[in-house]
Design a protein around this motif. Structure first.
Motif, PDB file in Angstrom:
ATOM      1  N   PHE A  48       0.077 -14.671  22.810  1.00  0.00           N
ATOM      2  CA  PHE A  48       0.186 -14.491  21.358  1.00  0.00           C
ATOM      3  C   PHE A  48      -0.025 -15.821  20.644  1.00  0.00           C
ATOM      4  CE2 PHE A  48       3.266 -10.657  20.580  1.00  0.00           C
ATOM      5  CZ  PHE A  48       2.210  -9.776  20.668  1.00  0.00           C
ATOM      6  N   SER A  49       0.755 -16.804  21.053  1.00  0.00           N
ATOM      7  CA  SER A  49       0.749 -18.089  20.354  1.00  0.00           C
ATOM      8  C   SER A  49      -0.554 -18.854  20.565  1.00  0.00           C
ATOM      9  CB  SER A  49       1.939 -18.934  20.802  1.00  0.00           C
ATOM     10  OG  SER A  49       3.129 -18.276  20.424  1.00  0.00           O
ATOM     11  N   PHE A  50      -1.114 -18.806  21.757  1.00  0.00           N
ATOM     12  CA  PHE A  50      -2.390 -19.475  21.999  1.00  0.00           C
ATOM     13  C   PHE A  50      -3.460 -18.901  21.077  1.00  0.00           C
ATOM     14  CE2 PHE A  50      -6.492 -20.126  23.937  1.00  0.00           C
ATOM     15  CZ  PHE A  50      -6.431 -21.438  24.377  1.00  0.00           C
ATOM     16  N   PRO A 150       1.057 -12.294   4.604  1.00  0.00           N
ATOM     17  CA  PRO A 150       2.508 -12.493   4.438  1.00  0.00           C
ATOM     18  C   PRO A 150       3.296 -11.182   4.454  1.00  0.00           C
ATOM     19  CG  PRO A 150       1.316 -13.908   2.930  1.00  0.00           C
ATOM     20  CD  PRO A 150       0.296 -12.984   3.546  1.00  0.00           C
ATOM     21  N   SER A 151       2.733 -10.132   3.879  1.00  0.00           N
ATOM     22  CA  SER A 151       3.427  -8.832   3.885  1.00  0.00           C
ATOM     23  C   SER A 151       3.556  -8.292   5.306  1.00  0.00           C
ATOM     24  CB  SER A 151       2.666  -7.820   3.038  1.00  0.00           C
ATOM     25  OG  SER A 151       2.586  -8.256   1.717  1.00  0.00           O
ATOM     26  N   LEU A 152       2.502  -8.462   6.096  1.00  0.00           N
ATOM     27  CA  LEU A 152       2.549  -7.991   7.484  1.00  0.00           C
ATOM     28  C   LEU A 152       3.535  -8.814   8.308  1.00  0.00           C
ATOM     29  CD1 LEU A 152      -1.256  -7.312   8.050  1.00  0.00           C
ATOM     30  CD2 LEU A 152       0.564  -5.621   7.683  1.00  0.00           C
ATOM     31  N   VAL A 169       3.162  -5.360  17.255  1.00  0.00           N
ATOM     32  CA  VAL A 169       1.995  -4.654  16.712  1.00  0.00           C
ATOM     33  C   VAL A 169       1.523  -5.342  15.434  1.00  0.00           C
ATOM     34  CG1 VAL A 169       1.223  -2.480  15.659  1.00  0.00           C
ATOM     35  CG2 VAL A 169       2.563  -2.439  17.775  1.00  0.00           C
ATOM     36  N   PHE A 170       2.463  -5.736  14.586  1.00  0.00           N
ATOM     37  CA  PHE A 170       2.084  -6.425  13.344  1.00  0.00           C
ATOM     38  C   PHE A 170       1.499  -7.811  13.629  1.00  0.00           C
ATOM     39  CE2 PHE A 170       4.968  -3.207  11.631  1.00  0.00           C
ATOM     40  CZ  PHE A 170       4.176  -2.713  10.603  1.00  0.00           C
ATOM     41  N   PHE A 171       2.041  -8.520  14.622  1.00  0.00           N
ATOM     42  CA  PHE A 171       1.471  -9.817  14.998  1.00  0.00           C
ATOM     43  C   PHE A 171       0.027  -9.646  15.472  1.00  0.00           C
ATOM     44  CE2 PHE A 171       6.029 -11.108  16.320  1.00  0.00           C
ATOM     45  CZ  PHE A 171       6.328 -11.521  15.032  1.00  0.00           C
ATOM     46  N   VAL A 172      -0.210  -8.637  16.288  1.00  0.00           N
ATOM     47  CA  VAL A 172      -1.567  -8.384  16.788  1.00  0.00           C
ATOM     48  C   VAL A 172      -2.484  -7.993  15.630  1.00  0.00           C
ATOM     49  CG1 VAL A 172      -2.959  -6.830  18.238  1.00  0.00           C
ATOM     50  CG2 VAL A 172      -0.850  -7.835  19.133  1.00  0.00           C
TER      51      VAL A 172
END
Length: 192
Positions: A48-50, A150-152, A169-172
């Motif tokens: 995720f972070s990479f 920002p909302s996500l 899911v929102f991060f993706v």
């Protein structure tokens, strides 16, 4: 003064951030595939972070090509962005170590939210340098990605306490939105 030094500094900081994240990995206890499976949450949080750091690096690179003149305000806004991004290794490690517990996942989302807001401030400051170019300002004003992200992220933070996987899911989703750099910047650069 051009943005070359700021871009080079930022590239170095982002490279260090990725290095710190990978150094968080410890050797597995065992010597079989099961030992790697136990590292699954840490590996997933690293991925995720990479990807996020890579997305910021790519979009940041494009954005800095729009800088007309460097000034202290841009430098401080850039440092603000780098500050929030420098906290990603901490939240990445905590999220992976906790197997995506609610609070570490929410904090991860808060850090990404603050980084997104910092990126928006930096973008606004750069767009303000183009105030005489109404076509450019109008095109950049239609930046739906900066407006929706920002909302996500906020939704991801709030849903972390319902299910960290929903937050994921929102991060993706945000990563997918930002994966390709802003084409408007490329078009504007060709028009220069």
């Amino acid at each position: 003064m051009k943005a070359n030094r700021m871009e080079a500094f930022s590239d170095g900081v982002l490279a260090i951030i990725i290095t710190i994240m990978v150094l968080e990995f410890k050797l597995p206890e065992g010597h079989d595939w099961h030992a790697l499976i136990e590292l699954g949450p840490k590996i997933l949080s690293y991925i995720f972070s990479f990807v996020y750091i890579g997305i910021y690096w790519n979009n940041h690179h494009h954005l800095l090509h729009m800088v007309r003149t460097m000034n202290g305000r841009l430098m401080w806004l850039n440092l603000l962005l780098l500050f929030w991004l420098s906290l990603v290794p901490f939240t990445t490690a905590w999220m992976g170590e906790s197997h995506f517990a609610a609070t570490p996942t929410a904090l991860y989302g808060i850090i990404l939210l603050l980084a997104a807001l910092s990126y928006w401030l930096l973008q606004r400051a750069i767009v303000n340098q183009h105030s005489g170019d109404s076509a450019f300002v109008a095109a950049m004003g239609k930046d739906w990605k900066v407006k929706i992200s920002p909302s996500l992220y906020l939704t991801a933070v709030l849903t972390a306490y319902v299910s960290p996987w929903i937050s994921g899911v929102f991060f993706v989703l945000v990563a997918i939105i930002w994966f390709l750099p802003d084409k408007r910047i490329e078009y504007a650069l060709r028009g220069r």
